[in-house]
Write an enzyme that holds these catalytic residues in place. Sequence first.
Site, PDB file in Angstrom:
ATOM      1  N   SER A  57      -0.417   4.192  -6.312  1.00  0.00           N
ATOM      2  CA  SER A  57       0.197   4.387  -7.618  1.00  0.00           C
ATOM      3  C   SER A  57      -0.275   3.280  -8.552  1.00  0.00           C
ATOM      4  CB  SER A  57       1.723   4.347  -7.486  1.00  0.00           C
ATOM      5  OG  SER A  57       2.345   4.449  -8.746  1.00  0.00           O
ATOM      6  N   LYS A  83      -2.350   8.208  -8.267  1.00  0.00           N
ATOM      7  CA  LYS A  83      -1.228   8.496  -9.164  1.00  0.00           C
ATOM      8  C   LYS A  83      -1.265   7.506 -10.322  1.00  0.00           C
ATOM      9  CE  LYS A  83       3.202   7.466  -8.115  1.00  0.00           C
ATOM     10  NZ  LYS A  83       4.547   7.641  -7.518  1.00  0.00           N
ATOM     11  N   LYS A  85       0.648   6.301 -13.913  1.00  0.00           N
ATOM     12  CA  LYS A  85       1.846   6.383 -14.722  1.00  0.00           C
ATOM     13  C   LYS A  85       1.466   6.766 -16.147  1.00  0.00           C
ATOM     14  CE  LYS A  85       4.703   4.688 -11.525  1.00  0.00           C
ATOM     15  NZ  LYS A  85       5.923   5.344 -11.020  1.00  0.00           N
ATOM     16  N   ASP A 111       2.534  10.514 -13.230  1.00  0.00           N
ATOM     17  CA  ASP A 111       3.963  10.270 -13.018  1.00  0.00           C
ATOM     18  C   ASP A 111       4.568   9.791 -14.333  1.00  0.00           C
ATOM     19  OD1 ASP A 111       6.490   9.656 -12.163  1.00  0.00           O
ATOM     20  OD2 ASP A 111       5.906   8.021 -10.834  1.00  0.00           O
ATOM     21  N   GLU A 136       4.748  14.388 -12.246  1.00  0.00           N
ATOM     22  CA  GLU A 136       6.003  14.024 -11.577  1.00  0.00           C
ATOM     23  C   GLU A 136       7.075  13.640 -12.591  1.00  0.00           C
ATOM     24  OE1 GLU A 136       7.577  10.966  -8.069  1.00  0.00           O
ATOM     25  OE2 GLU A 136       5.517  10.848  -8.791  1.00  0.00           O
ATOM     26  N   ASP A 161      11.521  14.124  -8.546  1.00  0.00           N
ATOM     27  CA  ASP A 161      11.706  12.872  -7.822  1.00  0.00           C
ATOM     28  C   ASP A 161      13.124  12.367  -8.062  1.00  0.00           C
ATOM     29  OD1 ASP A 161      11.610  10.323  -6.734  1.00  0.00           O
ATOM     30  OD2 ASP A 161      10.124   9.547  -8.119  1.00  0.00           O
ATOM     31  N   LYS A 185      11.889  10.339  -1.119  1.00  0.00           N
ATOM     32  CA  LYS A 185      11.989   8.902  -0.881  1.00  0.00           C
ATOM     33  C   LYS A 185      13.221   8.673  -0.014  1.00  0.00           C
ATOM     34  CE  LYS A 185       9.742   7.556  -5.214  1.00  0.00           C
ATOM     35  NZ  LYS A 185       9.957   7.091  -6.605  1.00  0.00           N
ATOM     36  N   GLY A 213       6.803   5.950  -2.636  1.00  0.00           N
ATOM     37  CA  GLY A 213       7.037   4.547  -2.311  1.00  0.00           C
ATOM     38  C   GLY A 213       7.987   3.891  -3.299  1.00  0.00           C
TER      39      GLY A 213
END
Length: 298
Positions: A57, A83, A85, A111, A136, A161, A185, A213
């Site tokens: 990420s 991934k 952000k 994300d 996400e 999520d 998660k 994570g």
Amino acid sequence: MFSPWRQVSEMFSYIRRNNMAKAALEMAVWDLYSKLKGQPLSAVLGGKRSEIEVGVSIGIEDSIETLLNRVEGFLENGYKKIKVKIKPGWDLEPVEAIRKKFGDQIPLMADANSAYSLNDKQLLKELDQFNLMMVEQPLAHDDIIDHAKLQAEMKTPICLDESIHSAEDARKAIEINACKIINIKVGRVGGLTEAIKMHDLCEENNIPVWCGGMLEAGIGRAHNIAIASLSNFSIPGDTSASSRYFDEDIILPEVTLSKPGIITVPEQPGIGFDINQELIDKLTVNEQVYKRDTVTFY
């Protein structure tokens, strides 16, 4: 046969939320139980894989150039999913830059961490052109209704999520088509027992899952490896090597990549790692010991 982790879950059943605290205790019981059985935690959970694929990420970077350099480094290390952000003002441009430099085939997802609303629907629909694995949690952290409206208009799969805290939450989201993927998660959902329920529900409904994570140290990271060995964890998770975040981890040996983008699932009983007690003692600033009667598991 009465299961100890079910006993722990039932003990916690009257407590609302506080899932992180519940998870810490429940996961410890799973570890202890699997050690008593002499089996790796992954096997006791029902895991099928001896290796798991992992990704990384990447946060909001200072510049597109810095972002591209980081992506390049992680791809060279063989990570199986990238991934990135995104947020308003940092979304289409960085994703487009990655696609232009590395092509359409690298496994890329975005994300949003709940940074958008339905007012941003047209912008989010523009992500469809980039062949993303998923976007996400683009909308509110506690929403499934608006996500269903957005998913109906987007080609890109939405992954939920933050708004999924239980198998019941997942059931409702699946029923209204709020997502096509779910991120599990273990800490967020209250432990491994609930994570397995979510995994099984999603598998029955053809919804792939992956293990996200939360900057776990080695003990939490080990549990993530074990749960990710289950069959429906078909998307690389965020459980990268210990050195990705820590100069020293609190487990021995540390989590490493056995092959590019691959972590081997431990075969030793329990989580498969030992506690680095010397390091924990060095870092401890306060200690309190609590004692109670022994609990017997049947």
